[in-house]
Scaffold this motif. Structure first.
Motif, PDB file in Angstrom:
ATOM      1  N   GLY A 360       0.814  -1.211   0.000  1.00 37.00           N
ATOM      2  CA  GLY A 360       0.000   0.000   0.000  1.00 37.00           C
ATOM      3  C   GLY A 360       0.848   1.262   0.000  1.00 37.00           C
ATOM      4  N   SER A 361       1.919   1.263   0.795  1.00 39.53           N
ATOM      5  CA  SER A 361       2.777   2.448   0.883  1.00 39.53           C
ATOM      6  C   SER A 361       3.519   2.685  -0.424  1.00 39.53           C
ATOM      7  CB  SER A 361       3.773   2.279   2.029  1.00 39.53           C
ATOM      8  OG  SER A 361       3.105   2.103   3.259  1.00 39.53           O
ATOM      9  N   LEU A 362       4.109   1.632  -0.988  1.00 41.56           N
ATOM     10  CA  LEU A 362       4.862   1.784  -2.229  1.00 41.56           C
ATOM     11  C   LEU A 362       3.979   2.219  -3.390  1.00 41.56           C
ATOM     12  CD1 LEU A 362       7.336  -1.256  -2.134  1.00 41.56           C
ATOM     13  CD2 LEU A 362       7.885   1.175  -1.889  1.00 41.56           C
ATOM     14  N   SER A 363       2.783   1.627  -3.476  1.00 43.29           N
ATOM     15  CA  SER A 363       1.894   1.993  -4.587  1.00 43.29           C
ATOM     16  C   SER A 363       1.434   3.442  -4.469  1.00 43.29           C
ATOM     17  CB  SER A 363       0.695   1.039  -4.639  1.00 43.29           C
ATOM     18  OG  SER A 363      -0.020   1.056  -3.421  1.00 43.29           O
ATOM     19  N   SER A 364       1.297   3.941  -3.241  1.00 46.27           N
ATOM     20  CA  SER A 364       0.923   5.342  -3.054  1.00 46.27           C
ATOM     21  C   SER A 364       2.065   6.275  -3.443  1.00 46.27           C
ATOM     22  CB  SER A 364       0.535   5.595  -1.594  1.00 46.27           C
ATOM     23  OG  SER A 364      -0.597   4.847  -1.235  1.00 46.27           O
ATOM     24  N   LEU A 365       3.300   5.851  -3.164  1.00 47.56           N
ATOM     25  CA  LEU A 365       4.464   6.701  -3.425  1.00 47.56           C
ATOM     26  C   LEU A 365       4.924   6.635  -4.878  1.00 47.56           C
ATOM     27  CD1 LEU A 365       6.573   5.956  -0.219  1.00 47.56           C
ATOM     28  CD2 LEU A 365       5.396   8.088  -0.778  1.00 47.56           C
ATOM     29  N   THR A 366       4.913   5.442  -5.466  1.00 40.71           N
ATOM     30  CA  THR A 366       5.526   5.252  -6.791  1.00 40.71           C
ATOM     31  C   THR A 366       4.545   4.876  -7.889  1.00 40.71           C
ATOM     32  OG1 THR A 366       5.996   2.895  -6.418  1.00 40.71           O
ATOM     33  CG2 THR A 366       7.631   4.474  -5.633  1.00 40.71           C
ATOM     34  N   GLY A 367       3.330   4.488  -7.539  1.00 44.58           N
ATOM     35  CA  GLY A 367       2.362   4.037  -8.528  1.00 44.58           C
ATOM     36  C   GLY A 367       2.314   2.521  -8.609  1.00 44.58           C
ATOM     37  N   ASP A 369       2.351   0.371 -11.286  1.00 46.36           N
ATOM     38  CA  ASP A 369       3.271  -0.321 -12.198  1.00 46.36           C
ATOM     39  C   ASP A 369       4.670  -0.454 -11.609  1.00 46.36           C
ATOM     40  OD1 ASP A 369       1.219  -0.522 -13.960  1.00 46.36           O
ATOM     41  OD2 ASP A 369       1.861   1.115 -15.266  1.00 46.36           O
ATOM     42  N   VAL A 370       5.176   0.616 -11.023  1.00 47.36           N
ATOM     43  CA  VAL A 370       6.515   0.584 -10.434  1.00 47.36           C
ATOM     44  C   VAL A 370       6.564  -0.387  -9.258  1.00 47.36           C
ATOM     45  CG1 VAL A 370       8.280   1.932  -9.252  1.00 47.36           C
ATOM     46  CG2 VAL A 370       7.051   2.923 -11.189  1.00 47.36           C
ATOM     47  N   THR A 371       5.516  -0.391  -8.447  1.00 47.07           N
ATOM     48  CA  THR A 371       5.465  -1.303  -7.299  1.00 47.07           C
ATOM     49  C   THR A 371       5.459  -2.752  -7.768  1.00 47.07           C
ATOM     50  OG1 THR A 371       4.240   0.346  -6.011  1.00 47.07           O
ATOM     51  CG2 THR A 371       4.168  -1.940  -5.236  1.00 47.07           C
ATOM     52  N   LEU A 372       4.699  -3.034  -8.802  1.00 43.22           N
ATOM     53  CA  LEU A 372       4.668  -4.391  -9.343  1.00 43.22           C
ATOM     54  C   LEU A 372       6.036  -4.808  -9.867  1.00 43.22           C
ATOM     55  CD1 LEU A 372       1.236  -4.279 -11.221  1.00 43.22           C
ATOM     56  CD2 LEU A 372       1.798  -5.764  -9.281  1.00 43.22           C
ATOM     57  N   LEU A 373       6.745  -3.894 -10.520  1.00 44.23           N
ATOM     58  CA  LEU A 373       8.091  -4.205 -11.015  1.00 44.23           C
ATOM     59  C   LEU A 373       9.063  -4.431  -9.854  1.00 44.23           C
ATOM     60  CD1 LEU A 373       8.440  -1.746 -14.034  1.00 44.23           C
ATOM     61  CD2 LEU A 373       8.338  -4.247 -14.130  1.00 44.23           C
ATOM     62  N   MET A 374       8.926  -3.638  -8.798  1.00 44.52           N
ATOM     63  CA  MET A 374       9.790  -3.808  -7.624  1.00 44.52           C
ATOM     64  C   MET A 374       9.529  -5.172  -6.977  1.00 44.52           C
ATOM     65  SD  MET A 374       9.472   0.049  -6.051  1.00 44.52           S
ATOM     66  CE  MET A 374      10.432  -0.286  -4.586  1.00 44.52           C
ATOM     67  N   PHE A 375       8.282  -5.548  -6.856  1.00 46.49           N
ATOM     68  CA  PHE A 375       7.945  -6.857  -6.292  1.00 46.49           C
ATOM     69  C   PHE A 375       8.490  -7.973  -7.180  1.00 46.49           C
ATOM     70  CE2 PHE A 375       4.636  -6.910  -2.793  1.00 46.49           C
ATOM     71  CZ  PHE A 375       4.962  -5.656  -2.322  1.00 46.49           C
ATOM     72  N   THR A 376       8.429  -7.776  -8.500  1.00 48.59           N
ATOM     73  CA  THR A 376       8.955  -8.780  -9.428  1.00 48.59           C
ATOM     74  C   THR A 376      10.446  -8.995  -9.206  1.00 48.59           C
ATOM     75  OG1 THR A 376       7.297  -8.195 -11.106  1.00 48.59           O
ATOM     76  CG2 THR A 376       9.241  -9.394 -11.855  1.00 48.59           C
ATOM     77  N   CYS A 377      11.193  -7.916  -9.036  1.00 52.91           N
ATOM     78  CA  CYS A 377      12.641  -8.022  -8.816  1.00 52.91           C
ATOM     79  C   CYS A 377      12.952  -8.792  -7.540  1.00 52.91           C
ATOM     80  CB  CYS A 377      13.259  -6.630  -8.756  1.00 52.91           C
ATOM     81  SG  CYS A 377      13.226  -5.738 -10.322  1.00 52.91           S
ATOM     82  N   VAL A 378      12.182  -8.549  -6.488  1.00 52.64           N
ATOM     83  CA  VAL A 378      12.414  -9.259  -5.231  1.00 52.64           C
ATOM     84  C   VAL A 378      12.065 -10.742  -5.392  1.00 52.64           C
ATOM     85  CG1 VAL A 378      11.885  -9.386  -2.771  1.00 52.64           C
ATOM     86  CG2 VAL A 378      11.984  -7.169  -3.907  1.00 52.64           C
ATOM     87  N   TYR A 379      10.984 -11.027  -6.123  1.00 49.94           N
ATOM     88  CA  TYR A 379      10.639 -12.429  -6.407  1.00 49.94           C
ATOM     89  C   TYR A 379      11.796 -13.137  -7.116  1.00 49.94           C
ATOM     90  CZ  TYR A 379       5.611 -12.577  -5.229  1.00 49.94           C
ATOM     91  OH  TYR A 379       4.412 -12.613  -4.572  1.00 49.94           O
ATOM     92  N   VAL A 380      12.424 -12.457  -8.066  1.00 52.76           N
ATOM     93  CA  VAL A 380      13.550 -13.061  -8.789  1.00 52.76           C
ATOM     94  C   VAL A 380      14.708 -13.333  -7.832  1.00 52.76           C
ATOM     95  CG1 VAL A 380      15.306 -12.676 -10.553  1.00 52.76           C
ATOM     96  CG2 VAL A 380      12.933 -12.047 -11.008  1.00 52.76           C
ATOM     97  N   LEU A 381      15.067 -12.349  -7.027  1.00 49.80           N
ATOM     98  CA  LEU A 381      16.211 -12.483  -6.123  1.00 49.80           C
ATOM     99  C   LEU A 381      16.000 -13.595  -5.102  1.00 49.80           C
ATOM    100  CD1 LEU A 381      17.067  -8.713  -5.464  1.00 49.80           C
ATOM    101  CD2 LEU A 381      18.336 -10.343  -6.865  1.00 49.80           C
ATOM    102  N   ILE A 382      14.797 -13.698  -4.564  1.00 51.91           N
ATOM    103  CA  ILE A 382      14.559 -14.693  -3.515  1.00 51.91           C
ATOM    104  C   ILE A 382      14.450 -16.099  -4.094  1.00 51.91           C
ATOM    105  CG2 ILE A 382      12.031 -14.700  -3.474  1.00 51.91           C
ATOM    106  CD1 ILE A 382      14.449 -14.637  -0.465  1.00 51.91           C
ATOM    107  N   SER A 383      14.342 -16.217  -5.420  1.00 51.57           N
ATOM    108  CA  SER A 383      14.281 -17.534  -6.058  1.00 51.57           C
ATOM    109  C   SER A 383      15.658 -18.068  -6.427  1.00 51.57           C
ATOM    110  CB  SER A 383      13.429 -17.450  -7.344  1.00 51.57           C
ATOM    111  OG  SER A 383      12.121 -17.010  -7.062  1.00 51.57           O
ATOM    112  N   VAL A 384      16.711 -17.276  -6.216  1.00 47.78           N
ATOM    113  CA  VAL A 384      18.059 -17.645  -6.651  1.00 47.78           C
ATOM    114  C   VAL A 384      18.703 -18.765  -5.832  1.00 47.78           C
ATOM    115  CG1 VAL A 384      20.430 -16.759  -6.763  1.00 47.78           C
ATOM    116  CG2 VAL A 384      18.572 -15.470  -7.799  1.00 47.78           C
ATOM    117  N   PRO A 385      18.576 -18.802  -4.487  1.00 44.88           N
ATOM    118  CA  PRO A 385      19.371 -19.746  -3.679  1.00 44.88           C
ATOM    119  C   PRO A 385      19.384 -21.199  -4.142  1.00 44.88           C
ATOM    120  CG  PRO A 385      18.286 -18.187  -2.239  1.00 44.88           C
ATOM    121  CD  PRO A 385      17.786 -17.896  -3.619  1.00 44.88           C
ATOM    122  N   PRO A 386      18.254 -21.819  -4.509  1.00 46.18           N
ATOM    123  CA  PRO A 386      18.341 -23.238  -4.920  1.00 46.18           C
ATOM    124  C   PRO A 386      19.222 -23.477  -6.130  1.00 46.18           C
ATOM    125  CG  PRO A 386      16.066 -22.621  -4.441  1.00 46.18           C
ATOM    126  CD  PRO A 386      16.852 -21.351  -4.467  1.00 46.18           C
TER     127      PRO A 386
END
Length: 403
Positions: A360-367, A369-386
């Motif tokens: 909610g906070s990020l979407s209010s600050l950045t919109g 689309d940007v929040t969705l892209l930021m979440f996507t990047c974190v999803y990618v990073l957290i999938s790396v360890p295996p």
């Protein structure tokens, strides 16, 4: 010998369905009786906070009391507390502070039962001569299917009978679950126990998880993903449906397709999982479960495309929980099983309240689309360890549980 295993799955389905009925009925009930969004949010906190407490500290009690006994006692207590809400409402004795107390107690006593049933699964699978891959997939599939059916069922029942009657059905479902487990599921062997008292047992469970780097890494991954998933499902999908699609039904369709895909993925994994490489399967499932469904929204793809991609992500997610279950059953000694699983569950739930606030906070600050892209990047990073860390190679050496 498979009859107890089937009864066990049926009892768990009843408990999960009751939970779903409660999760939808309580907010509606509070809104109807108080007409306050703030009080509804406070009731939500009273529902989620005790889960973290009970999962963290209740697992040790489960190990001390026994799995079947804990499951039965937990379901009985949950049923009584759940029934108290509509009964007190009908007699005009239910004030809001008392409702909060009952909600807190209801989820405080419910969580140990869930921990106990998960802990007894591997021994019941051995007794039923069901491979652990299929048993774990069946357990998760029943859980997902019950949740998927429980949500629309709750909506229909609220419309027809009102939320207070739904809470009555919730209570009855737990009493039936207690009856099934108590009468149809045998006690399971939990290994030799050498108790050092409650605090000593609790420390032993925490120490075991800290030493097991593979399970610790898996727990951290799920903590982050649960945080992200909460933000996506509770905030970002609603915003997408309103701002991009302009139809609130899109929210329900995306959520429903994700759940249906997960049920299908769990069924397929149960049938084929023993032939798949665990580490690669887990890594790909983790990656596909999060990244595509959020990225497709960020890129503004047509809604039918978003719906199809979400279904694929749900299908991939179907393999995650069964593999996590196999990992736990393979590596955690039976005497420690409930307390370690409880600790992992508490950690996995702990970040979820933050996800909604963050989205909610990020979407209010950045919109959006940007929040969705930021979440996507974190999803990618957290999938790396295996894919890159040596610790995860141990997952391929995990053996099928044999008791």
């Amino acid at each position: 010998m498979r009859r107890p295993f089937i009864i066990f799955l049926a009892a768990n389905a009843l408990s999960v369905t009751g939970n779903m009925l409660s999760l939808l009925a309580v907010p509606w009930f509070v809104l109807e009786t108080t007409d306050s969004a703030v009080l509804t949010g406070l009731a939500s906190f009273a529902t989620t906070f005790p889960i973290v407490i009970s999962a963290a500290f209740g697992g040790t009690l489960v190990d001390r009391l026994g799995y079947r006994a804990t499951s039965v006692l937990s379901d009985l207590a949950s049923g009584v507390v759940a029934l108290a809400v509509p009964l007190l409402f009908v007699t005009s004795e239910l004030g809001y502070p008392l409702l909060l107390l009952l909600l807190f107690l209801r989820w405080l006593v419910t969580t140990p039962g869930e921990t106990a049933r998960k802990a007894m699964l591997p021994d019941l699978s051995v007794a039923a001569d069901v491979r652990i891959e299929r048993a774990a997939a069946a357990y998760d599939g029943v859980y997902r299917a019950a949740a998927m059916v429980g949500a629309p069922l709750a909506g229909v029942l609220i419309l027809w009978f009102g939320p207070h009657l739904l809470l009555f059905v919730d209570g009855v479902s737990f009493l039936l679950s207690a009856l099934l487990i108590g009468s149809g599921v045998p006690r399971v062997w939990r290994g030799e126990r050498h108790s050092t008292g409650y605090l000593g047992d609790l420390r032993a469970g925490l120490a075991f998880l800290w030493r097991d780097r593979l399970q610790l890494s898996a727990t951290v991954m799920v903590v982050v993903v649960n945080l992200l998933d909460t933000g996506v499902t509770q905030v970002l999908l609603a915003l997408y449906s309103r701002q991009v699609v302009g139809d609130p039904r899109a929210f329900g369709l995306l959520t429903g397709v994700l759940g249906a895909g997960a049920v299908a993925g769990t069924i397929v994994y149960g049938a084929t999982g023993e032939r798949l490489p665990m580490r690669l399967t887990y890594g790909l499932a983790f990656l596909l479960a999060g990244v595509p469904r959020v990225l497709v929204l960020a890129l503004g793809a047509p809604f039918p495309v978003a719906l199809a991609v979400t279904a694929v992500s749900g299908f991939a997610a179907g393999a995650i929980n069964p593999i996590l279950g196999i990992l736990q059953y393979d590596r955690i000694p039976a005497p420690l099983r409930a307390r370690v699983i409880g600790t992992m569950t508490a950690a996995m739930y702990a970040g979820m309240p933050i996800g909604g606030l963050l989205a909610g906070s990020l979407s209010s600050l950045t919109g959006l689309d940007v929040t969705l892209l930021m979440f996507t990047c974190v999803y990618v990073l957290i999938s790396v360890p295996p894919f890159v860390f040596r610790t995860w190679r141990e997952l391929d050496r995990s053996r099928p549980f044999r008791g």
